[in-house]
Design a protein around this motif. Structure first.
Motif, PDB file in Angstrom:
ATOM      1  N   PRO A  21       0.724  -1.046  -0.060  1.00  0.00           N
ATOM      2  CA  PRO A  21      -0.182  -0.028  -0.010  1.00  0.00           C
ATOM      3  C   PRO A  21       0.699   1.293  -0.153  1.00  0.00           C
ATOM      4  CG  PRO A  21      -0.134  -1.266   2.079  1.00  0.00           C
ATOM      5  CD  PRO A  21       0.613  -1.997   1.023  1.00  0.00           C
ATOM      6  N   GLU A  22       2.053   1.158   0.582  1.00  0.00           N
ATOM      7  CA  GLU A  22       2.845   2.492   0.699  1.00  0.00           C
ATOM      8  C   GLU A  22       3.186   2.904  -0.590  1.00  0.00           C
ATOM      9  OE1 GLU A  22       5.282  -1.197   0.888  1.00  0.00           O
ATOM     10  OE2 GLU A  22       3.534  -0.524   2.168  1.00  0.00           O
ATOM     11  N   ARG A  23       3.504   2.087  -1.703  1.00  0.00           N
ATOM     12  CA  ARG A  23       3.774   2.102  -3.136  1.00  0.00           C
ATOM     13  C   ARG A  23       2.682   2.433  -3.937  1.00  0.00           C
ATOM     14  NH1 ARG A  23       9.032  -1.368  -4.204  1.00  0.00           N
ATOM     15  NH2 ARG A  23       9.075   0.018  -5.994  1.00  0.00           N
ATOM     16  N   CYS A  24       1.485   2.227  -3.731  1.00  0.00           N
ATOM     17  CA  CYS A  24       0.514   2.150  -4.439  1.00  0.00           C
ATOM     18  C   CYS A  24       0.065   3.512  -5.218  1.00  0.00           C
ATOM     19  CB  CYS A  24      -0.991   1.618  -3.524  1.00  0.00           C
ATOM     20  SG  CYS A  24      -2.364   1.312  -4.537  1.00  0.00           S
ATOM     21  N   ALA A  25       0.003   4.520  -4.400  1.00  0.00           N
ATOM     22  CA  ALA A  25      -0.374   5.695  -5.227  1.00  0.00           C
ATOM     23  C   ALA A  25       0.574   5.965  -6.307  1.00  0.00           C
ATOM     24  CB  ALA A  25      -0.467   6.824  -4.325  1.00  0.00           C
ATOM     25  N   GLU A  26       1.687   6.206  -6.065  1.00  0.00           N
ATOM     26  CA  GLU A  26       2.713   6.347  -6.935  1.00  0.00           C
ATOM     27  C   GLU A  26       2.703   5.497  -8.343  1.00  0.00           C
ATOM     28  OE1 GLU A  26       7.436   7.256  -7.297  1.00  0.00           O
ATOM     29  OE2 GLU A  26       6.784   7.071  -5.178  1.00  0.00           O
ATOM     30  N   GLU A  27       2.883   4.106  -7.870  1.00  0.00           N
ATOM     31  CA  GLU A  27       3.034   3.249  -9.207  1.00  0.00           C
ATOM     32  C   GLU A  27       1.673   3.080  -9.846  1.00  0.00           C
ATOM     33  OE1 GLU A  27       6.307   0.221  -6.926  1.00  0.00           O
ATOM     34  OE2 GLU A  27       4.279  -0.240  -7.007  1.00  0.00           O
TER      35      GLU A  27
ATOM     36  N   GLY B 133      -3.000  10.360  -2.529  1.00  0.00           N
ATOM     37  CA  GLY B 133      -2.219  11.126  -3.574  1.00  0.00           C
ATOM     38  C   GLY B 133      -2.352  10.619  -4.953  1.00  0.00           C
ATOM     39  N   PHE B 134      -3.090   9.558  -5.305  1.00  0.00           N
ATOM     40  CA  PHE B 134      -3.298   8.855  -6.644  1.00  0.00           C
ATOM     41  C   PHE B 134      -4.439   9.858  -7.221  1.00  0.00           C
ATOM     42  CE2 PHE B 134      -6.500   6.277  -9.184  1.00  0.00           C
ATOM     43  CZ  PHE B 134      -5.380   5.970 -10.044  1.00  0.00           C
ATOM     44  N   LEU B 135      -5.506  10.188  -6.800  1.00  0.00           N
ATOM     45  CA  LEU B 135      -6.604  11.090  -7.290  1.00  0.00           C
ATOM     46  C   LEU B 135      -6.057  12.244  -7.555  1.00  0.00           C
ATOM     47  CD1 LEU B 135      -9.854  10.136  -5.819  1.00  0.00           C
ATOM     48  CD2 LEU B 135      -8.953   9.425  -7.854  1.00  0.00           C
ATOM     49  N   PRO B 136      -5.285  13.070  -6.862  1.00  0.00           N
ATOM     50  CA  PRO B 136      -4.725  14.319  -7.179  1.00  0.00           C
ATOM     51  C   PRO B 136      -3.707  14.232  -8.464  1.00  0.00           C
ATOM     52  CG  PRO B 136      -4.712  14.210  -4.933  1.00  0.00           C
ATOM     53  CD  PRO B 136      -5.228  12.755  -5.357  1.00  0.00           C
ATOM     54  N   ARG B 137      -3.128  13.034  -8.562  1.00  0.00           N
ATOM     55  CA  ARG B 137      -2.073  12.959  -9.601  1.00  0.00           C
ATOM     56  C   ARG B 137      -2.739  12.831 -11.013  1.00  0.00           C
ATOM     57  NH1 ARG B 137       0.417  14.207 -12.948  1.00  0.00           N
ATOM     58  NH2 ARG B 137       2.153  13.486 -13.955  1.00  0.00           N
ATOM     59  N   ILE B 138      -4.103  12.075 -10.917  1.00  0.00           N
ATOM     60  CA  ILE B 138      -4.795  11.705 -12.052  1.00  0.00           C
ATOM     61  C   ILE B 138      -5.196  13.096 -12.574  1.00  0.00           C
ATOM     62  CG2 ILE B 138      -6.724  10.515 -12.860  1.00  0.00           C
ATOM     63  CD1 ILE B 138      -4.071   8.833 -12.549  1.00  0.00           C
TER      64      ILE B 138
END
Length: 452
Positions: free
Chosen positions: A205-211, A249-254
Motif C-alpha cells: 500500500p505504501e507504493r500504491c499511489a505513485e505506481e 495521492g493517486f486521485l490528485p495526480r490523475i
C-alpha cells in the motif's frame, strides 16, 4: 387490512429491532410467490422480505419484523426514509402539479436544485447542472457533454469501477457478472486502467499511489493518446467494486494529468456524495475539484433524481436540445431533493457520518483482529466495508461473505454485500440512525462472524 394510519413510517417509527416471525415471514413468502409470477427473474432480491414502512434506522416488513437498516436502499435514504422535510415538500408539490416537463414549461424547483448543486459541489468556479432520472443517465450525459466539449471520443475508466446498467455505462463498468454478462456488444472507445487498490497492490500500500498513477498515465499516453481522450471517469471511493478507497495521492495526480491535457475529469459521486463519507462529497477529502460531478442516490431522500454538475463552459458546450429527457428534474423529485438538502444542513449530516465512523471503525478493526476471515477494513464516514478472505492469504471468500450476510439477515440486520470478487460486506446505514441501533447492528455482525 391494517389501518393505514398505523403504518406511518418516517422519524416517528419506533427505533427498536423486533423479530416476530422467521425471516422471511409468511406474508413475505406469499408476496415472493406473486413476485415470481409477474416480475422478471432478472430483478434479484438481497433480503427476501417485503417492506411496509421504514424510518430512521429501521425497516419494518409486512410480517411486523423490524430490521436494523445498514443499507439505506444502497445509500439512497441517507436522511432516513420519509424524512419530514422530504415528505412535506414533496406533498406540497404533489398538490400543485406533478409534471409539465422542464423542457416544455419549466418551474422554480428545477432551478433551485441546480442552485444548491452549484453551492455544494467542490470548487468555487461558475457551475451549471442538468437534472436527470438515474445515476446511469447522469454518467451517460457526463460522457456526452465531455465528448462535445473536447471534440474527442475516448473515455478512460478504472478497474473495479461501476457506473451503471445502460449500454454505455455497462461498457464503463468493470465487473462482468451480474452487470454485463450476456448483454454485449458494448459502446466503443472505452479504455480501462488500473485502480490504486491499497489492499491488493502487489508491491504494498505504501507504493500504491505513485505506481498506480504512473501506470495509468503511461497507458493513457501510449495506448489511448491524451489528445484523443475526452474524459476520465472515476469514483472517489469505489462503490460496487468493493468500497475501495484509492491510495492517498493517486486521485490528485490523475486530476493534474487530466488538467495538463485538457481532459474532462468526471467524479462519479453517485454513491459517495451527499454527506455519506463525512463531507458533502468524497472528492473534498484530497481537495479534488472535478470538472463534472455526477450525483443521484442520496440527493432526493428516495425519489428518482440525478444530476450532472460542472464547469459552466463545459456544461454549456452542447447545443440547445442536446440535453434533457421527459422526466428529468421532475417537480416532485426536485421538491424532495430540496427537503433532503434541508435535512442534511439542519442535522449536520456530514458530522453524523463522521460520528458513525467513530463508532463503527474501531469495532470493525477489533473484529479484524479477532476473525482471520477479515482481510481489510476500509472506508470513510458511513461508507465502510470489510473484505473477506480465506485465512492465511488474500484469496477472496465470496461463500463466507454470503453466509455472513445470511446470518445477519436472520438476526434482523439488513446487510449488503459487494465487490468485484463478491467478498465485501458494506455498511451504509442511514445517517440519522440512532447510536444504540448502530451498536446493536455491530453486535449482530460480530456474532455472525463468530458463527462462520
Amino acid at each position: 387490512m391494517s389501518d393505514p394510519t398505523e403504518l406511518t413510517g418516517g422519524p416517528a417509527l419506533p427505533q427498536k429491532r423486533r423479530l416476530v416471525t422467521e425471516i422471511p415471514g409468511p406474508r413475505s413468502r406469499q408476496l415472493m410467490e406473486r413476485k415470481r409470477a409477474t416480475v422478471a427473474d432478472g430483478i434479484g432480491t438481497v433480503m427476501p422480505v417485503f417492506v411496509q414502512r421504514a424510518g430512521g434506522g429501521i425497516v419494518e416488513d409486512v410480517d411486523g419484523n423490524a430490521l436494523i437498516d445498514f443499507g439505506s436502499g444502497i445509500a439512497v435514504t441517507s436522511v432516513g426514509n420519509s424524512a419530514e422535510a422530504v415528505v412535506r415538500r414533496a406533498t406540497e408539490q404533489l398538490t400543485r402539479f406533478t409534471h409539465t416537463c422542464a423542457m416544455v414549461a419549466p418551474y422554480e424547483g428545477y432551478v433551485e436544485v441546480c442552485e444548491e448543486l452549484a453551492r455544494l459541489t467542490p470548487g468555487d468556479h461558475a457551475k451549471k447542472s442538468v437534472l436527470l432520472n438515474s445515476g446511469a443517465e447522469a454518467v451517460e450525459n457526463a460522457v456526452k457533454i465531455a465528448r462535445y466539449h473536447t471534440g474527442r471520443q475516448a473515455v478512460v475508466v478504472f478497474d473495479h469501477g461501476y457506473h451503471g446498467r445502460t449500454n454505455l455505462t455497462m461498457a464503463l463498468t468493470s465487473k462482468d457478472m451480474p452487470y454485463k454478462h450476456g448483454f454485449g456488444p458494448f459502446a466503443p472507445e472505452i479504455y480501462r486502467v488500473p485502480m490504486a487498490y491499497p489492499y491488493r497492490w502487489l508491491t504494498g500500500p505504501e507504493r500504491c499511489a505513485e505506481e498506480a498513477a504512473a501506470q495509468v498515465i503511461e497507458q493513457i499516453t501510449k495506448q489511448v493518446g491524451p489528445d484523443n481522450t475526452a474524459a476520465i471517469v472515476v469514483e472517489p471511493i469505489l462503490g460496487e467494486g468493493g468500497f475501495i478507497v484509492p491510495a492517498r495521492g493517486f486521485l490528485p495526480r490523475i486530476a493534474e494529468f487530466a488538467r495538463e491535457h485538457g481532459i474532462v475529469l468526471v467524479a462519479d459521486e453517485i454513491q459517495s456524495g451527499f454527506c455519506r463519507t463525512g463531507q458533502w462529497f468524497a472528492s473534498e477529502d484530497e481537495g479534488l475539484v472535478p470538472d463534472l460531478v455526477t450525483t443521484a442516490k442520496g440527493i432526493a431522500g428516495g425519489l428518482p433524481l440525478a444530476a450532472v454538475t460542472g464547469r459552466a463552459e463545459i456544461m454549456d458546450a452542447a447545443h440547445v436540445g442536446g440535453l434533457g429527457g421527459t422526466y428529468g428534474g421532475n417537480p416532485v423529485a426536485c421538491a424532495a431533493a430540496l427537503g433532503s438538502i434541508e435535512t442534511m444542513r439542519e442535522l449536520d449530516l456530514p458530522a453524523r457520518a463522521r460520528r458513525i465512523e467513530e463508532i463503527m471503525l474501531p469495532r470493525l478493526r477489533a473484529m479484524a483482529e479477532r476473525f482471520p476471515a477479515i482481510g481489510d477494513v476500509r472506508g470513510r464516514g458511513a461508507m465502510l466495508a470489510v473484505e473477506l478472505v480465506k485465512p492465511g492469504g488474500k484469496d477472496p471468500d465470496p461463500a463466507a461473505t454470503a453466509a455472513l450476510a445470511a446470518r445477519c439477515h436472520q438476526a434482523g440486520l439488513l446487510l449488503l454485500t459487494t465487490g468485484t470478487y463478491g467478498n465485501v460486506a458494506r455498511f451504509l446505514p442511514p445517517l440519522v440512525i440512532e447510536e444504540q441501533l448502530l451498536t446493536e447492528g455491530l453486535d449482530i455482525l460480530e456474532d455472525a462472524f463468530a458463527a462462520l
